[in-house]
Design an enzyme around this catalytic site. Structure first.
Site, PDB file in Angstrom:
ATOM      1  N   LYS A 155      37.158  -0.441  11.642  1.00 19.45           N
ATOM      2  CA  LYS A 155      35.860  -0.647  12.276  1.00 19.45           C
ATOM      3  C   LYS A 155      35.384   0.640  12.907  1.00 19.45           C
ATOM      4  CE  LYS A 155      33.652  -3.296  15.975  1.00 19.45           C
ATOM      5  NZ  LYS A 155      33.778  -4.194  17.102  1.00 19.45           N
ATOM      6  N   LYS A 197      40.121   1.099  15.118  1.00 16.71           N
ATOM      7  CA  LYS A 197      38.801   0.942  15.735  1.00 16.71           C
ATOM      8  C   LYS A 197      38.418   2.271  16.369  1.00 16.71           C
ATOM      9  CE  LYS A 197      36.155  -1.751  19.072  1.00 16.71           C
ATOM     10  NZ  LYS A 197      36.173  -2.843  20.054  1.00 16.71           N
TER      11      LYS A 197
HETATM   12 ZN   LIG Z   1      36.435  -4.438  24.158  1.00 10.82          ZN
END
Ligand SMILES: [Zn+2]
Length: 335
Positions: free
Chosen positions: A256, A203
């Protein structure tokens, strides 16, 4: 003796032959989308009294709890792979205690969805940022530093609460080091070895999350998340994060955002045998909508192309705000 008539050797390949008709193009198509690979993010707001549209994400809303059953039925009827739940609590505090409240928005929605659509895959996002007053994904120590290790039990408690409420999969998005191991241990301790973990392993600290922060009311009140999320420039570090989460017990891995990180996804596909998810985030969705609103691109074609690209790069599962739209488009194509 006459020479055999010479056959001219082609000096180039005729790629156009297999592109000549729709039937030929379909036959040799390498990547196909299916509603069953699409997951719809859903925002449940404990304070909402009505469905509240999110201005920066056309077609998306914050939902009161009572919408949950209908959303699950719609997702199941569309043949979606699942839904991913985010919660906005009644009250926030510095520790994000409400994240693990068994009566909070996510557990409540999970129970309603499970009753309404017994076979729908229910995924619960696990993080503290929607539940903390400061909007960060972990808790802070007395010196004002993010306290990674003190955050782990709170995150694990939230995961257990969601598993108890019916989540098939818990999906930690906080990016604290060691959280997958902490969650796996907590689930097993609670007698929930069947609950799977989808780790947001890669992420990135991305500008594309902007609209989500309006949706989930979780913009950091100070600083940013670059102290714990991945630097956008670092692909090798992303691989290391994914490998660490796998070693800690993740069943599935996520990249992501999706669009700007397709190389990370493709590398992960080559490196890991577990199912891979990619999250096409709010900013990717909003950008496509904004351009389409101005008449600069065709929304359906551009959205479909973005999803095909994510699948081609190696995603088995695509989390996207286009999930219901795309399922309808795919159903239309099949008619
Ligand atoms: Zn968060």
């Amino acid at each position: 003796m006459p020479l055999a008539p010479s056959v001219p050797r082609p000096s180039f390949r005729r790629f156009h032959r297999l592109r000549r008709t729709g039937g030929l193009r379909d036959l040799v198509r390498e990547t196909r989308l299916d509603p069953a690979m699409l997951v719809l993010p859903v925002f449940i707001d404990a304070n909402a009294t009505a469905t509240t549209p999110i201005a920066s994400m056309p077609g998306q809303s914050r939902h009161p709890m009572r919408d949950a059953a209908a959303i699950a039925e719609r997702a199941a009827a569309a043949g979606l792979g699942g839904v991913l739940l985010f919660g906005l609590p009644e009250e926030k505090d510095a520790e994000g205690r409400a994240a693990a409240d068994p009566l909070g928005p996510v557990p409540g929605a999970l129970r309603a969805m499970r009753a309404a659509a017994p076979d729908l895959v229910l995924i619960a996002d696990v993080c503290l940022c929607e539940y903390t007053t400061h909007g960060h994904c972990g808790v802070f120590d007395d010196a004002g530093r993010l306290d990674n290790d003190a955050s782990l039990p709170r995150i694990a408690d939230a995961a257990v609460a969601y598993a108890a409420a019916g989540a098939d999969i818990v999906a930690p998005s906080d990016m604290m080091d060691g959280r997958v191991a902490a969650i796996r241990a907590a689930l097993d301790r609670d007698g929930r070895p069947e609950t799977a973990i989808l780790s947001y392993g890669a992420k990135f600290a991305s500008a594309f999350y902007g609209p989500f922060r309006e949706a989930a009311d979780c913009a950091p009140q100070f600083g940013d998340r670059s102290g714990y999320q991945l630097p956008p420039a670092n692909g090798r570090e992303a691989q290391a994060e994914l490998r660490a989460d796998l070693d800690e017990g993740a069943d599935m891995l996520m990249v992501k955002p999706a669009g700007p990180y397709l190389d990370v996804l493709a590398n992960a596909r080559r490196s890991f045998d577990v199912p891979l998810a990619a999250y096409q985030v709010s900013g990717e969705y909003a950008a496509l909508h904004a351009a389409a609103d101005r008449g600069w691109i065709d929304l359906r074609r551009a959205a479909t192309e973005s999803l095909v690209g994510i699948a081609r790069a190696g995603a088995d599962v695509i989390i996207t705000y286009f999930a219901l739209d795309a399922a309808a488009w795919l159903a239309e194509e099949r008619r």
